[in-house]
Design a protein around this motif. Structure first.
Motif, PDB file in Angstrom:
ATOM      1  N   THR A 117      -5.713  -8.900  -1.929  1.00  0.00           N
ATOM      2  CA  THR A 117      -6.730  -7.995  -1.354  1.00  0.00           C
ATOM      3  C   THR A 117      -6.086  -6.655  -1.013  1.00  0.00           C
ATOM      4  O   THR A 117      -5.871  -6.341   0.167  1.00  0.00           O
ATOM      5  CB  THR A 117      -7.356  -8.604  -0.083  1.00  0.00           C
ATOM      6  N   PRO A 118      -5.738  -5.863  -2.028  1.00  0.00           N
ATOM      7  CA  PRO A 118      -5.121  -4.551  -1.752  1.00  0.00           C
ATOM      8  C   PRO A 118      -6.014  -3.722  -0.836  1.00  0.00           C
ATOM      9  O   PRO A 118      -7.246  -3.827  -0.876  1.00  0.00           O
ATOM     10  CB  PRO A 118      -5.004  -3.919  -3.137  1.00  0.00           C
ATOM     11  N   THR A 119      -5.378  -2.895  -0.010  1.00  0.00           N
ATOM     12  CA  THR A 119      -6.122  -2.169   1.015  1.00  0.00           C
ATOM     13  C   THR A 119      -5.695  -0.710   1.069  1.00  0.00           C
ATOM     14  O   THR A 119      -4.559  -0.373   0.720  1.00  0.00           O
ATOM     15  CB  THR A 119      -5.906  -2.808   2.400  1.00  0.00           C
ATOM     16  N   ALA A 120      -6.617   0.128   1.515  1.00  0.00           N
ATOM     17  CA  ALA A 120      -6.308   1.538   1.699  1.00  0.00           C
ATOM     18  C   ALA A 120      -5.821   1.829   3.105  1.00  0.00           C
ATOM     19  O   ALA A 120      -5.504   2.967   3.432  1.00  0.00           O
ATOM     20  CB  ALA A 120      -7.541   2.390   1.396  1.00  0.00           C
ATOM     21  N   GLU A 121      -5.756   0.807   3.967  1.00  0.00           N
ATOM     22  CA  GLU A 121      -5.307   1.019   5.336  1.00  0.00           C
ATOM     23  C   GLU A 121      -3.828   1.381   5.362  1.00  0.00           C
ATOM     24  O   GLU A 121      -3.020   0.845   4.606  1.00  0.00           O
ATOM     25  CB  GLU A 121      -5.537  -0.241   6.173  1.00  0.00           C
ATOM     26  N   ARG A 122      -3.489   2.279   6.295  1.00  0.00           N
ATOM     27  CA  ARG A 122      -2.095   2.702   6.439  1.00  0.00           C
ATOM     28  C   ARG A 122      -1.256   1.667   7.173  1.00  0.00           C
ATOM     29  O   ARG A 122      -0.099   1.449   6.845  1.00  0.00           O
ATOM     30  CB  ARG A 122      -2.017   4.023   7.218  1.00  0.00           C
ATOM     31  N   ASP A 123      -1.829   1.056   8.166  1.00  0.00           N
ATOM     32  CA  ASP A 123      -1.055   0.213   9.057  1.00  0.00           C
ATOM     33  C   ASP A 123      -1.461  -1.248   8.925  1.00  0.00           C
ATOM     34  O   ASP A 123      -2.539  -1.577   8.428  1.00  0.00           O
ATOM     35  CB  ASP A 123      -1.214   0.684  10.507  1.00  0.00           C
ATOM     36  N   LEU A 124      -0.590  -2.108   9.404  1.00  0.00           N
ATOM     37  CA  LEU A 124      -0.848  -3.535   9.330  1.00  0.00           C
ATOM     38  C   LEU A 124      -1.979  -3.904  10.284  1.00  0.00           C
ATOM     39  O   LEU A 124      -2.030  -3.438  11.419  1.00  0.00           O
ATOM     40  CB  LEU A 124       0.419  -4.316   9.687  1.00  0.00           C
ATOM     41  N   TRP A 132      -1.076  -5.320  -0.065  1.00  0.00           N
ATOM     42  CA  TRP A 132      -0.403  -4.086  -0.432  1.00  0.00           C
ATOM     43  C   TRP A 132      -1.344  -2.891  -0.368  1.00  0.00           C
ATOM     44  O   TRP A 132      -2.564  -3.029  -0.486  1.00  0.00           O
ATOM     45  CB  TRP A 132       0.126  -4.189  -1.864  1.00  0.00           C
ATOM     46  N   SER A 133      -0.769  -1.726  -0.227  1.00  0.00           N
ATOM     47  CA  SER A 133      -1.540  -0.489  -0.312  1.00  0.00           C
ATOM     48  C   SER A 133      -2.049  -0.300  -1.733  1.00  0.00           C
ATOM     49  O   SER A 133      -1.323  -0.575  -2.706  1.00  0.00           O
ATOM     50  CB  SER A 133      -0.663   0.703   0.069  1.00  0.00           C
ATOM     51  N   VAL A 134      -3.266   0.193  -1.874  1.00  0.00           N
ATOM     52  CA  VAL A 134      -3.783   0.503  -3.200  1.00  0.00           C
ATOM     53  C   VAL A 134      -3.125   1.785  -3.710  1.00  0.00           C
ATOM     54  O   VAL A 134      -2.667   2.629  -2.937  1.00  0.00           O
ATOM     55  CB  VAL A 134      -5.312   0.669  -3.190  1.00  0.00           C
ATOM     56  N   VAL A 135      -3.081   1.946  -5.016  1.00  0.00           N
ATOM     57  CA  VAL A 135      -2.552   3.159  -5.627  1.00  0.00           C
ATOM     58  C   VAL A 135      -3.635   4.230  -5.605  1.00  0.00           C
ATOM     59  O   VAL A 135      -4.769   3.993  -6.034  1.00  0.00           O
ATOM     60  CB  VAL A 135      -2.091   2.900  -7.070  1.00  0.00           C
ATOM     61  N   THR A 136      -3.276   5.389  -5.091  1.00  0.00           N
ATOM     62  CA  THR A 136      -4.216   6.508  -4.998  1.00  0.00           C
ATOM     63  C   THR A 136      -3.556   7.754  -5.582  1.00  0.00           C
ATOM     64  O   THR A 136      -2.375   7.745  -5.938  1.00  0.00           O
ATOM     65  CB  THR A 136      -4.599   6.779  -3.536  1.00  0.00           C
ATOM     66  N   ASP A 137      -4.322   8.825  -5.675  1.00  0.00           N
ATOM     67  CA  ASP A 137      -3.742  10.104  -6.090  1.00  0.00           C
ATOM     68  C   ASP A 137      -2.633  10.498  -5.122  1.00  0.00           C
ATOM     69  O   ASP A 137      -2.843  10.570  -3.902  1.00  0.00           O
ATOM     70  CB  ASP A 137      -4.806  11.204  -6.089  1.00  0.00           C
ATOM     71  N   ARG A 138      -1.434  10.733  -5.667  1.00  0.00           N
ATOM     72  CA  ARG A 138      -0.287  11.219  -4.897  1.00  0.00           C
ATOM     73  C   ARG A 138       0.042  10.339  -3.697  1.00  0.00           C
ATOM     74  O   ARG A 138       0.616  10.796  -2.708  1.00  0.00           O
ATOM     75  CB  ARG A 138      -0.509  12.676  -4.458  1.00  0.00           C
ATOM     76  N   GLY A 139      -0.310   9.057  -3.782  1.00  0.00           N
ATOM     77  CA  GLY A 139      -0.001   8.107  -2.713  1.00  0.00           C
ATOM     78  C   GLY A 139       1.318   7.399  -2.966  1.00  0.00           C
ATOM     79  O   GLY A 139       1.735   7.191  -4.114  1.00  0.00           O
ATOM     80  N   GLN A 140       1.972   6.988  -1.882  1.00  0.00           N
ATOM     81  CA  GLN A 140       3.298   6.381  -1.989  1.00  0.00           C
ATOM     82  C   GLN A 140       3.272   5.098  -2.808  1.00  0.00           C
ATOM     83  O   GLN A 140       4.274   4.725  -3.433  1.00  0.00           O
ATOM     84  CB  GLN A 140       3.855   6.100  -0.592  1.00  0.00           C
TER      85      GLN A 140
END
Length: 664
Positions: A117-124, A132-140
Motif C-alpha cells: 500500500t504505497p503512500t504519499a504521506e511523509r511520516d510514519l 513505501w513512499s510513492v514515486v512522484t515528480d522530483r520526489g526522493q
C-alpha cells in the motif's frame, strides 16, 4: 512469497575489517594491507549494523540521526532499505549467490511489505510502518527506486526470479512510477534510466522502460564536455557525481545489458575520466574534498571499480585496488562509523555543515556503490595483482583538466593532492546564487576543508565594516595548460554584482609551490582586497607572522600539516586568522590571510602559497616572480621556480596567455 535459496557454499567472514591476513596476502597489498576478504568483511559489518534498525518485515530501515531529511521519516526509511539493499546485492552477486546471512530473504520480504500500500504521506503513521513512499515528480522515492531496481537486476536469479507473481506485479508497478514522473534536471535523469533498464529486462512496461532509458542517455549527452567530464545539469557543476552517477549508471546499464555499442561509448568516456580522476586520491587514500553529498565518502571509488568491471580503464589492476582500498580504509580508520557501526553524516565523523537538506540518516549508504569491485570474481587480476602506487604516490606532478577548468597538483613526499579551481561554481543557468565554498573556492585538497568564518582559499573585495568580502559568483574559465589555469569572474556582494568590477585570476603551480595572480579592473581606488590561503585543521594549530620585505603568514598543525602565504605584489599585509568553528577535518583551524589596496587602473595582486602535509620537507628555495606593467592595461609575469624552470604569462582583463620553459 520467496522460494528456498540454494545451499550456501563458503563461510562468512569471522573477523572485522581489521582482521589479520596471511603473509602472502600482505605481500599482494603492500600499501593498504587490504584484500577482497577485507571488503567482504566490511560489507558484512555494515549490513549487520543496520539490521537492528529495520522495521516490521524489513520494509523500512529507520536509522537514528540528528534530524530527518526534508522528505520525512517514511522516505528516510525507504532510503535505508534501498541503499543498504544495493550493498547487500553487490555482496551476494559478487559471491555468485552465496548468502549465508540470509540477506536476500530479508530484502525480498521488505519488497513485498513495502509495495502493498504505497503512500504519499511523509511520516510514519500509526498502524502503517511498512508502506513505501510513492514515486512522484522530483520526489526522493525516484532516487530510491533506482537503487532498488539496480539491486534487483544484480540479484535477479536469487531474489526476483523466486518471488511470487503478485509480489513481482506490485513491485514492478511501484518501480514503474519512475518511468512516468519527471526528475530534477541533473543526474536524476539517470534514475528512471536505471529503473527502465531493469523493467525492460523483466518484461514490465517495456515500451515506457525503453523510452526512459533513451531520455536519460539523451539528457546526459547535453552535459558532456569531452575528456570524460560531465556537468551535473548546471552549466559548470563538476564534482564526484561524475563518478558515482554520471559515469557509473550508464556504464552499468550498458554492461548489464550486454550492449557492446553502449559499453564502448560510455566505457570510453569513463576511461577518459579515470585518466585524470585517478589523480584526485591522496597518498592516504582520501578523495579531494570538493562538491556536494560528500557523506557518500568511499563511493568515490565506484568509477575506479567500474573501469575494471567493464575493461575500460587506463589503470592497472594493482593501481585500481590500491585506490579503492585506500579510499575505504581512509574513512573506516578515521571515524566514519559511530559506536553502533553506522555510517554518519559527515566526512571523518559527523559534521553538520556538510549535510544537505535532502540528506537523511541513511543517505551515506549511497557509498555502497564503492563496493562495486565485489562483482569482480576472486581470481580477477584486480584482486590477485600486487598493489601499485596511486598516481599521487609516483611523482610530483601538476596536471591540467581543461574540461572542468581544474589544475591538479600532487606531491609524493606527503601524498597531498591540491585542486585549483578555475571552472566549477555550481551556479544555475538563469540566476546567480550565493557561493558554495565546496565549489567556488580557489582551491580544494585531500587534507583540508572549508571553514565557516575565514576567507580561506578566497580572493575578494572587502565590502563592509564587518570584514565581509565579495563572492566569486559565476566562474568563466579562460583555459588550462601545463602548470596553469585561469578564469574570470565578476565579484558580487549582497547578491548583486559590484558595479563595473572584473577579476581575472591565474594560478601557476610547480612542485608544492603555487602562485596566484588576480588582476582587478574597475574597482574604486582605495578598496581593500583580501586573499586567504589554505585553512589547516588539527587538534592544535601554531601560527607565525613574518613582517619582512615579503610579509607572510604560517599555520602549522600539531600533526605537521603546514599552510604558508606570502605577499609578492600588491598584497602588503599578512596575518593568520583562527576559525571559531571546527571543519570536516578536525576541531581547530587557522589560515594565513593577505591584504592589499586597489589603485588606479588595472591592479595586480600576487601571492605565493604552499600547503605541505606531514612528511614534506619545505623547499630550499622560493619561487620568484618578476612583474612589469604592459602598455595596454595588463601585466607581464615571469615566475622562476626553485629548479630553474619558469612560466611566462601576460595577464589582461578577461585574457591570459601562458608559456612554460624548462630552463627559465
Amino acid at each position: 512469497m520467496y522460494g528456498s535459496p540454494s545451499a550456501a557454499s563458503g563461510q562468512p567472514p569471522t573477523k572485522g575489517p581489521a582482521m589479520q591476513l596471511p603473509d602472502e596476502d600482505r605481500t599482494r597489498s603492500p600499501r593498504t594491507g587490504w584484500t577482497r576478504s577485507h571488503w567482504e568483511a566490511a560489507a558484512d559489518a555494515l549490513l549487520a549494523a543496520v539490521r537492528p534498525h529495520a522495521g516490521p518485515r524489513h520494509a523500512l530501515i529507520d536509522l537514528p540521526g540528528p534530524r530527518p531529511s526534508v522528505s520525512g521519516r517514511r522516505s528516510d526509511g525507504l532510503e535505508g532499505y534501498a541503499r543498504t539493499f544495493q550493498l547487500a546485492a553487490l555482496r551476494v552477486a559478487g559471491a555468485d549467490g552465496v548468502d549465508p546471512h540470509g540477506l536476500m530473504e530479508r530484502y525480498a520480504e521488505g519488497l513485498d511489505a513495502g509495495t502493498r500500500t504505497p503512500t504519499a504521506e511523509r511520516d510514519l503513521a500509526d498502524g502503517d510502518t511498512t508502506s513505501w513512499s510513492v514515486v512522484t515528480d522530483r520526489g526522493q522515492a525516484m532516487v530510491e527506486a533506482s537503487s532498488v531496481a539496480l539491486s534487483l537486476r544484480l540479484t535477479r536469479p536469487w531474489l526476483w526470479d523466486r518471488l511470487d507473481d503478485d509480489v513481482r506485479e506490485r513491485a514492478g508497478r511501484w518501480l514503474a512510477g519512475a518511468l512516468h514522473h519527471r526528475p530534477h534536471d541533473n543526474n536524476w535523469w539517470l534514475f528512471p534510466l536505471t529503473v527502465g533498464g531493469f523493467l525492460a529486462e523483466a518484461g514490465i512496461e517495456t515500451e515506457a522502460a525503453g523510452a526512459a532509458v533513451d531520455r536519460g542517455l539523451a539528457a546526459i549527452e547535453t552535459w558532456y564536455l569531452g575528456d570524460g567530464w560531465y556537468t551535473d545539469g548546471r552549466p559548470r557543476a563538476f564534482d564526484h557525481y561524475n563518478g558515482w552517477a554520471l559515469h557509473l549508471l550508464p556504464v552499468l546499464h550498458a554492461h548489464l545489458s550486454g550492449d557492446a555499442e553502449l559499453t564502448a561509448r560510455y566505457g570510453d568516456r569513463l576511461a577518459a575520466h579515470l585518466d585524470g580522476y585517478a589523480s584526485m586520491f591522496g597518498g592516504d587514500g582520501a578523495p579531494v574534498h570538493q562538491g556536494r553529498s560528500l557523506s557518500y565518502r568511499f563511493g568515490a571509488a565506484a568509477a575506479v571499480w567500474a573501469g575494471a568491471l567493464t575493461g575500460r580503464t587506463p589503470l592497472t589492476p594493482g593501481t585500481t585496488r590500491r585506490i579503492a582500498s585506500g579510499a575505504l580504509r581512509y574513512f573506516l580508520d578515521r571515524g566514519a562509523l559511530d559506536d553502533r557501526g553506522l555510517l554518519t553524516l559527515g566526512w571523518h565523523g559527523p559534521y553538520a555543515p556538510l549535510v544537505q537538506p535532502y540528506s537523511g540518516p541513511a543517505s551515506p549508504y549511497w557509498s555502497a556503490c564503492g563496493f562495486l569491485g565485489l562483482l569482480l570474481p576472486p581470481d580477477h587480476p584486480v584482486w590477485t595483482a600486487t598493489e601499485e602506487p596511486a598516481p599521487a604516490e609516483r611523482n610530483d606532478r601538476v596536471r591540467e583538466l581543461p574540461g572542468p577548468g581544474w589544475l591538479l597538483q600532487t606531491t609524493v613526499a606527503d601524498g597531498v593532492v591540491r585542486l585549483h579551481n578555475h571552472g566549477s561554481d555550481d551556479q544555475p543557468r538563469d540566476e546567480v546564487t550565493p557561493d558554495d565554498p565546496l565549489y567556488a573556492a580557489l582551491a580544494h585538497s585531500t587534507v583540508t576543508g572549508p571553514t565557516a568564518d575565514l576567507p580561506d582559499n578566497r580572493f575578494g573585495l572587502e565590502t563592509g565594516p564587518d570584514g565581509a568580502i565579495s563572492e566569486r559568483g559565476r566562474i568563466e574559465p579562460l583555459g588550462a595548460g601545463p602548470g596553469w589555469a585561469a578564469s574570470v569572474h565578476r565579484p558580487r556582494t549582497g547578491g548583486r554584482p559590484v558595479p563595473g568590477v572584473t577579476v581575472t585570476a591565474l594560478t601557476l603551480a610547480h612542485g608544492a609551490d603555487e602562485l596566484r595572480f588576480h588582476a582587478v579592473s574597475g574597482a574604486a581606488p582605495g578598496t581593500a582586497v583580501v586573499h586567504g590561503g589554505w585553512a589547516v585543521t588539527g587538534e592544535s594549530v601554531d601560527t607565525r607572522v613574518d613582517t619582512g620585505d615579503e610579509p607572510a603568514g604560517l599555520a602549522v598543525t600539531g600533526a605537521g600539516l603546514r599552510s604558508e602565504a606570502r605577499c609578492l605584489w600588491g598584497l602588503t599585509e599578512a596575518a593568520v586568522r583562527r576559525s571559531g568553528a571546527a571543519t570536516a577535518f578536525g576541531p581547530v583551524a587557522a589560515a594565513p590571510v593577505l591584504r592589499g589596496v586597489t589603485t588606479d587602473g588595472v591592479c595586480l595582486f600576487a601571492g605565493a602559497f604552499r600547503l605541505d602535509g606531514p612528511g614534506a620537507t619545505p623547499g630550499d628555495g622560493r619561487a620568484r616572480a618578476r612583474v612589469a606593467p604592459l602598455p595596454d592595461d595588463g601585466w607581464s609575469l615571469t615566475v622562476t621556480w626553485p629548479d630553474g624552470s619558469a612560466h611566462h604569462a601576460e595577464l589582461r582583463p578577461e585574457r591570459v596567455r601562458v608559456t612554460a620553459s624548462p630552463h627559465g
